[in-house]
Design a protein around this motif. Sequence first.
Motif, PDB file in Angstrom:
ATOM      1  N   ILE A 220      -7.258   0.552  -1.436  1.00  0.00           N
ATOM      2  CA  ILE A 220      -5.883   0.871  -1.830  1.00  0.00           C
ATOM      3  C   ILE A 220      -5.821   1.183  -3.319  1.00  0.00           C
ATOM      4  O   ILE A 220      -5.171   2.154  -3.741  1.00  0.00           O
ATOM      5  N   HIS A 271       3.591  -5.215   2.509  1.00  0.00           N
ATOM      6  CA  HIS A 271       3.074  -4.430   3.631  1.00  0.00           C
ATOM      7  C   HIS A 271       2.570  -5.313   4.777  1.00  0.00           C
ATOM      8  O   HIS A 271       1.846  -4.838   5.656  1.00  0.00           O
ATOM      9  N   TYR A 291      -0.409   1.939   5.560  1.00  0.00           N
ATOM     10  CA  TYR A 291      -0.016   1.745   4.165  1.00  0.00           C
ATOM     11  C   TYR A 291       0.501   3.049   3.571  1.00  0.00           C
ATOM     12  O   TYR A 291       1.497   3.079   2.854  1.00  0.00           O
TER      13      TYR A 291
END
Length: 530
Positions: A220, A271, A291
């Motif tokens: 991420i 999330h 995501y």
Amino acid sequence: MATPESIVAELTEDLTTARILELQNNAQTMDELNAITDFGLNLADQHLDEAIAGFRAGTRRFLNITERFQALADELDDKFVSISPDRLPDAAPVLNKLLERLSEALRLFHDDEGMRTTHTSNQEVEDIKNDEGQLPPVVNPVDIPEEAKPTEVLVAPATSTAREYEQIADEYIRFFLGADYKNDRKALVKKQALQALKNKTRYEAVGNPLGIPWWFIAGIHMLESSFNFKTHLHNGDPLRDRTFRVPSGRPKVWNPPNSWEASASDALKHHELAGLQDWSLPRALWRWERYNGWGYRKKRIPTPYLWSFSTIYAKGKYIGDGVFSVNAVSKQCGCAAFLKYLHDEGHVDLGLDVVGEDEANQSDSDADANDVVEHNKPNIDNNVPPAHPFQAYFEEKLPDVQHFKWHEFLVKGGAHATNGLNTDPPQELWENVLPLVRVLEEFREQVGLPVVLTSVYRSPKYNSAIGGATRSQHMAFTAADFKVVGAGAGGPAQWADRMRQIRSSGLFEGGIGKYATFVHVDVRGTRADW
């Protein structure tokens, strides 16, 4: 009189703009003027391309220096040798200001080339439901053997439009196993992986309390901000304030200068990633895609958030939140390519798994096939539905199939008579059953005896009610349980062996499960045996 060819030859030796204008003014024919003008435009395009290439190369070199400088500063922080006025009274203000400016330059460059969410509002983020409370982690995964890996590299395959985990988990595995690094991108993937490994301790500090693997957070961080610790993990916005892009206003409690770790923890909780149990390969890929958003699936394009720098992804990119360009190409490394390198190099131990269909106590699958043959029943339900559109579809797509009728693939199962939960397969799944029919037709041709299908499609509710596997292939209309009836039919061991021979011939890739009285076969695309 000058010819177009002689003018081009002259211009090649004297490429100044003034000289081109002079020749245009002195042109005596339209042919001369057109030749000069065309050459001038081509020259301008060439110079512009060279300037852009030079700028990009220079920018990339500048950013490489920026990244190294920031890495050094982070390393000093890790060793508690901070750039503070107490330690460096003269240099600290200048160095900290420089770091701040370099970080901002890196953020702006990432914003220009980085990923964008495929949704346009916080509401869309909230609407992407996490199904993990309803689907328990896989308990008995089946390891994929080495020979199950595809012999050919997958290139830009179309995705399913589904986003429910149980419908696309095996697609993730098939893409991951079939992927290769694109062209010369492996060196760039390696660079990203090594950068993540340098920060592994920092990712673990955030992830361990939440039960999240360090490499998932690193993926991420790579995609949202190019490993920039001066930005929010949510979306790459600067840490000096709350996020202003989707998801905006995060963290809700934020009094800068707060730490990257505090923001990262908020992003992961927001999330719904904290405290989850199943971190197998397909679950991780599903969570990464969730995501960023499901917008690419609407277009049947493998998301670059996962597959960029691999053969799975070709082109198409969201260039703004919710703004899609069909010809744009991602210049960032995708999470799946990044994870593939970490796994291949032994830095990450992944659960590369598929699900065995635990049907040992399934009354549907163990139905009485002898009764069907002895009494010449049309199928295990002894029922042919009235006019059904699947019949025309089946007969059009499979005109050469001789041993099976369309209604055999619409059997509901014995438990349906009492719970009424099974349905006909939805039309969008009909295509899935075609390769399965051909596999069963070949099997029937080889054994030379009646083959009775005892269970085929199961709706998710029906599958759950009878205790089917959470990722059952029956729900995708890609699986059938069957029995062979007649003298010399043998048993499930012989039927499974015959089916494995057919699979080895290259007719299909899928799962084969041997049970006490029946065999399961599916065409999921990867090989599994149980």
